[in-house]
Scaffold this motif. Structure first.
Motif, PDB file in Angstrom:
ATOM      1  N   HIS A 138       0.831  -1.204   0.000  1.00 14.33           N
ATOM      2  CA  HIS A 138       0.000   0.000   0.000  1.00 14.33           C
ATOM      3  C   HIS A 138       0.869   1.259   0.000  1.00 14.33           C
ATOM      4  O   HIS A 138       0.425   2.318  -0.458  1.00 14.33           O
ATOM      5  CB  HIS A 138      -0.966   0.008   1.183  1.00 14.33           C
ATOM      6  CG  HIS A 138      -0.300  -0.037   2.535  1.00 14.33           C
ATOM      7  ND1 HIS A 138       0.394   1.025   3.060  1.00 14.33           N
ATOM      8  CD2 HIS A 138      -0.250  -1.015   3.471  1.00 14.33           C
ATOM      9  CE1 HIS A 138       0.847   0.716   4.263  1.00 14.33           C
ATOM     10  NE2 HIS A 138       0.483  -0.522   4.535  1.00 14.33           N
ATOM     11  N   MET A 160       1.545   1.894  -3.529  1.00 13.62           N
ATOM     12  CA  MET A 160       0.268   2.367  -4.077  1.00 13.62           C
ATOM     13  C   MET A 160       0.106   3.858  -3.858  1.00 13.62           C
ATOM     14  O   MET A 160      -0.203   4.626  -4.779  1.00 13.62           O
ATOM     15  CB  MET A 160      -0.895   1.644  -3.376  1.00 13.62           C
ATOM     16  CG  MET A 160      -1.537   0.508  -4.135  1.00 13.62           C
ATOM     17  SD  MET A 160      -2.857  -0.221  -3.149  1.00 13.62           S
ATOM     18  CE  MET A 160      -4.173   0.945  -3.422  1.00 13.62           C
ATOM     19  N   LEU A 161       0.316   4.277  -2.605  1.00 16.70           N
ATOM     20  CA  LEU A 161       0.082   5.677  -2.239  1.00 16.70           C
ATOM     21  C   LEU A 161       1.106   6.612  -2.875  1.00 16.70           C
ATOM     22  O   LEU A 161       0.746   7.665  -3.413  1.00 16.70           O
ATOM     23  CB  LEU A 161       0.125   5.814  -0.713  1.00 16.70           C
ATOM     24  CG  LEU A 161       0.026   7.241  -0.157  1.00 16.70           C
ATOM     25  CD1 LEU A 161      -1.344   7.840  -0.467  1.00 16.70           C
ATOM     26  CD2 LEU A 161       0.276   7.249   1.342  1.00 16.70           C
ATOM     27  N   ASN A 182      -4.973  11.270   3.576  1.00 18.81           N
ATOM     28  CA  ASN A 182      -4.276  10.121   4.150  1.00 18.81           C
ATOM     29  C   ASN A 182      -3.648  10.486   5.489  1.00 18.81           C
ATOM     30  O   ASN A 182      -3.808   9.766   6.491  1.00 18.81           O
ATOM     31  CB  ASN A 182      -3.199   9.639   3.170  1.00 18.81           C
ATOM     32  CG  ASN A 182      -2.430   8.443   3.683  1.00 18.81           C
ATOM     33  OD1 ASN A 182      -1.506   8.585   4.468  1.00 18.81           O
ATOM     34  ND2 ASN A 182      -2.798   7.262   3.227  1.00 18.81           N
ATOM     35  N   LEU A 204      -8.005  -3.340   1.226  1.00 23.01           N
ATOM     36  CA  LEU A 204      -7.164  -2.917   0.114  1.00 23.01           C
ATOM     37  C   LEU A 204      -7.681  -3.481  -1.210  1.00 23.01           C
ATOM     38  O   LEU A 204      -7.581  -2.821  -2.258  1.00 23.01           O
ATOM     39  CB  LEU A 204      -5.722  -3.360   0.355  1.00 23.01           C
ATOM     40  CG  LEU A 204      -4.985  -2.621   1.478  1.00 23.01           C
ATOM     41  CD1 LEU A 204      -3.643  -3.282   1.775  1.00 23.01           C
ATOM     42  CD2 LEU A 204      -4.779  -1.153   1.123  1.00 23.01           C
ATOM     43  N   SER A 245     -10.397  -1.165  -2.208  1.00 22.38           N
ATOM     44  CA  SER A 245      -9.828   0.091  -2.699  1.00 22.38           C
ATOM     45  C   SER A 245      -9.346  -0.046  -4.144  1.00 22.38           C
ATOM     46  O   SER A 245      -9.597   0.825  -4.982  1.00 22.38           O
ATOM     47  CB  SER A 245      -8.664   0.511  -1.792  1.00 22.38           C
ATOM     48  OG  SER A 245      -7.987   1.625  -2.320  1.00 22.38           O
ATOM     49  N   CYS A 246      -8.656  -1.151  -4.433  1.00 18.18           N
ATOM     50  CA  CYS A 246      -8.162  -1.371  -5.797  1.00 18.18           C
ATOM     51  C   CYS A 246      -9.304  -1.466  -6.802  1.00 18.18           C
ATOM     52  O   CYS A 246      -9.200  -0.969  -7.936  1.00 18.18           O
ATOM     53  CB  CYS A 246      -7.313  -2.636  -5.844  1.00 18.18           C
ATOM     54  SG  CYS A 246      -5.712  -2.481  -5.030  1.00 18.18           S
ATOM     55  N   MET A 297      -8.422   3.024   1.071  1.00 17.07           N
ATOM     56  CA  MET A 297      -7.048   2.532   1.167  1.00 17.07           C
ATOM     57  C   MET A 297      -6.416   2.883   2.510  1.00 17.07           C
ATOM     58  O   MET A 297      -5.662   2.088   3.087  1.00 17.07           O
ATOM     59  CB  MET A 297      -6.208   3.114   0.033  1.00 17.07           C
ATOM     60  CG  MET A 297      -4.746   2.675   0.038  1.00 17.07           C
ATOM     61  SD  MET A 297      -3.808   3.401  -1.332  1.00 17.07           S
ATOM     62  CE  MET A 297      -3.880   5.143  -0.927  1.00 17.07           C
ATOM     63  N   GLU A 302      -4.422   0.509   5.165  1.00 22.34           N
ATOM     64  CA  GLU A 302      -3.076   0.844   5.635  1.00 22.34           C
ATOM     65  C   GLU A 302      -3.014   0.847   7.165  1.00 22.34           C
ATOM     66  O   GLU A 302      -2.067   0.320   7.768  1.00 22.34           O
ATOM     67  CB  GLU A 302      -2.702   2.224   5.088  1.00 22.34           C
ATOM     68  CG  GLU A 302      -1.424   2.812   5.629  1.00 22.34           C
ATOM     69  CD  GLU A 302      -1.224   4.250   5.180  1.00 22.34           C
ATOM     70  OE1 GLU A 302      -0.453   4.970   5.848  1.00 22.34           O
ATOM     71  OE2 GLU A 302      -1.835   4.659   4.169  1.00 22.34           O
ATOM     72  N   TRP A 312      -5.112  -2.926 -11.586  1.00 19.56           N
ATOM     73  CA  TRP A 312      -5.653  -2.661 -10.257  1.00 19.56           C
ATOM     74  C   TRP A 312      -6.377  -3.888  -9.715  1.00 19.56           C
ATOM     75  O   TRP A 312      -6.264  -4.228  -8.525  1.00 19.56           O
ATOM     76  CB  TRP A 312      -6.626  -1.491 -10.291  1.00 19.56           C
ATOM     77  CG  TRP A 312      -6.004  -0.131 -10.278  1.00 19.56           C
ATOM     78  CD1 TRP A 312      -6.048   0.800 -11.275  1.00 19.56           C
ATOM     79  CD2 TRP A 312      -5.268   0.472  -9.212  1.00 19.56           C
ATOM     80  NE1 TRP A 312      -5.374   1.941 -10.907  1.00 19.56           N
ATOM     81  CE2 TRP A 312      -4.891   1.770  -9.630  1.00 19.56           C
ATOM     82  CE3 TRP A 312      -4.884   0.038  -7.944  1.00 19.56           C
ATOM     83  CZ2 TRP A 312      -4.159   2.645  -8.833  1.00 19.56           C
ATOM     84  CZ3 TRP A 312      -4.147   0.910  -7.137  1.00 19.56           C
ATOM     85  CH2 TRP A 312      -3.795   2.182  -7.572  1.00 19.56           C
ATOM     86  N   GLY A 362      -5.456  -5.963  -6.417  1.00 21.50           N
ATOM     87  CA  GLY A 362      -6.452  -6.160  -5.370  1.00 21.50           C
ATOM     88  C   GLY A 362      -6.618  -7.625  -4.994  1.00 21.50           C
ATOM     89  O   GLY A 362      -6.749  -7.966  -3.813  1.00 21.50           O
TER      90      GLY A 362
END
Length: 412
Positions: A231, A234-235, A261, A293, A296-297, A322, A326, A380, A384
């Motif tokens: 993650h 990802m961020l 975030n 997560l 989120s994906c 997300m 996290e 994505w 995921g």
């Protein structure tokens, strides 16, 4: 809300408050440096972006190799003493960046800093465990993570002054401030009082003979946690590139993602870390993280096919989802890393556990970029599915590692 936030973030004990002050100073130094370092290396010192990237990758490899030895040394000599020396060394090394006009000097300094920064992770974890014990260590780490985010945000704001000025002197000042921050951390760490570790009992010799890297079930848990920690990539990489390259949206949307975030971690990290004080509870949080997560994906994938008016709201929604994945992953990883190591082996096992984080730092940027940018929405979805599958595996993996640890202790 503000009172509740302060209650969550401000530790109750004197020792914890000292650790909080240390974390705040360290994170401000880190934030001010990282925000401006790329520009400092390329515009002030004068290296190409490609050469800087190569050096930092090599430095990351040396840092990766340092985690396990650092943990073993912490078990032998005490985490406080080593962490004090680590901060003092980093203070000198960061100051040397001001004199690193030669590429070879820059490369050596960068590698030594990477070793110090990476080794600091298991040392801080071992020190936290030694100071607060199993019961309180997870909550303290949750508080420290919130404070770290707060300090990083403040450091990034201070770096904006140097970036606005753009002068060589301003950037040298940034380096000096970070070096001073590391020196202050060394003094604060030295003032902490780490309890004397009890002598290892002779009956535990069987536990001592097996190195942490040969505890294969613990290594499996480490790898699973490291995969969930993608993650971070990802961020920091996937979402910004997705927004600007694939969706062709303004970079200001990524600023909204980053700010949300930071604020959500500040608000919820401590309260959502409850339950991580047992290996079973920590594993459940890891499973929850993987499933969140995954969700989120899927939302990020959906931003590629919705009408343009819905793109920005869905990106923010996916980013908010997300954040909770996290938060749960961080809390679960702390609980697992504190609960599974045998007595007297926290440092060594923390060093091994840090390998999972190091692995995702190597693989994460390339993997996330390949999936998100090269493949797109289907990438994505693949990412995921990986999150969901690994998160689901965490509960049986942790259960097996816990049972294995109990058998070893009984046999000893």
């Amino acid at each position: 809300m503000l009172r509740s936030l302060c209650s969550d973030l401000i530790p109750q004990t004197r020792t914890a408050r000292r650790l909080a002050f240390l974390t705040l100073i360290q994170s401000m130094g880190t934030g001010i440096f990282l925000t401006s370092s790329a520009i400092f290396f390329t515009r002030v010192i004068g290296f190409s972006a490609q050469s800087v990237a190569v050096v930092l990758s090599i430095a990351g490899f040396f840092g990766f190799l340092a985690t396990v030895p650092a943990g073993r040394l912490a078990d032998r000599f005490g985490a406080r003493r080593l962490l004090t020396g680590n901060y003092a060394g980093l203070s000198v090394l960061f100051a040397l960046y001001c004199f690193s006009d030669a590429f070879a000097v820059f490369a050596v300094v960068a590698c030594l800093i990477a070793v110090g920064e990476t080794a600091g992770s298991p040392l801080r974890a071992a020190l936290t465990f030694n100071l607060f014990g199993r019961e309180a260590a997870t909550k303290v780490r949750a508080q420290m993570r919130g404070i770290f985010n707060l300090g990083s945000m403040a450091g990034a704001a201070l770096a904006g002054v140097a970036l606005a000025a753009g002068t060589r002197q301003a950037f040298y000042s940034v380096i000096g401030v970070n070096a001073c921050a590391q020196a202050i951390c060394a003094v604060v760490t030295l003032c902490l009082r780490e309890p004397l570790q009890p002598e290892r009992k002779r009956g535990q010799s069987g536990v001592q003979r097996r190195a942490a890297l040969r505890d294969y079930r613990f290594v499996a848990v480490t790898l699973a946690s490291g995969i969930l920690e993608l993650h971070n990539a990802m961020l920091n990489i996937g979402v910004p590139l997705w927004i600007t390259v694939r969706l062709r949206e303004s970079g200001s949307l990524n600023s909204v993602v980053m700010i949300s975030n930071t604020l959500l971690v500040l608000l919820f990290q401590v309260r959502l870390s409850r339950g991580a004080d047992s290996s079973r509870g920590a594993a459940i949080l890891q499973r929850r993280s993987g499933l969140i997560l995954l969700a989120s994906c899927l939302v990020f994938a959906g931003t590629a096919v919705v009408p343009h008016v819905w793109v920005a709201p869905l990106v923010v929604l996916a980013a908010v989802v997300m954040v909770f994945g996290e938060i749960y992953q961080a809390a679960g990883s702390w609980g697992i890393s504190f609960e599974l190591p045998p007595p007297g082996r926290q440092g060594e096992y923390q060093g091994v556990f840090a390998l999972g984080r190091g692995l995702q730092q190597f693989v994460g940027p390339m993997l996330v970029t390949a999936l998100v940018i090269n493949i797109g929405a289907c990438g994505w979805i693949v990412l995921g599915i990986v999150f969901g599958a690994v998160g689901t595996l965490c509960v049986p993996l942790v259960r097996a590692a816990e049972q294995d640890a109990k058998k070893v202790l009984v046999a000893a």
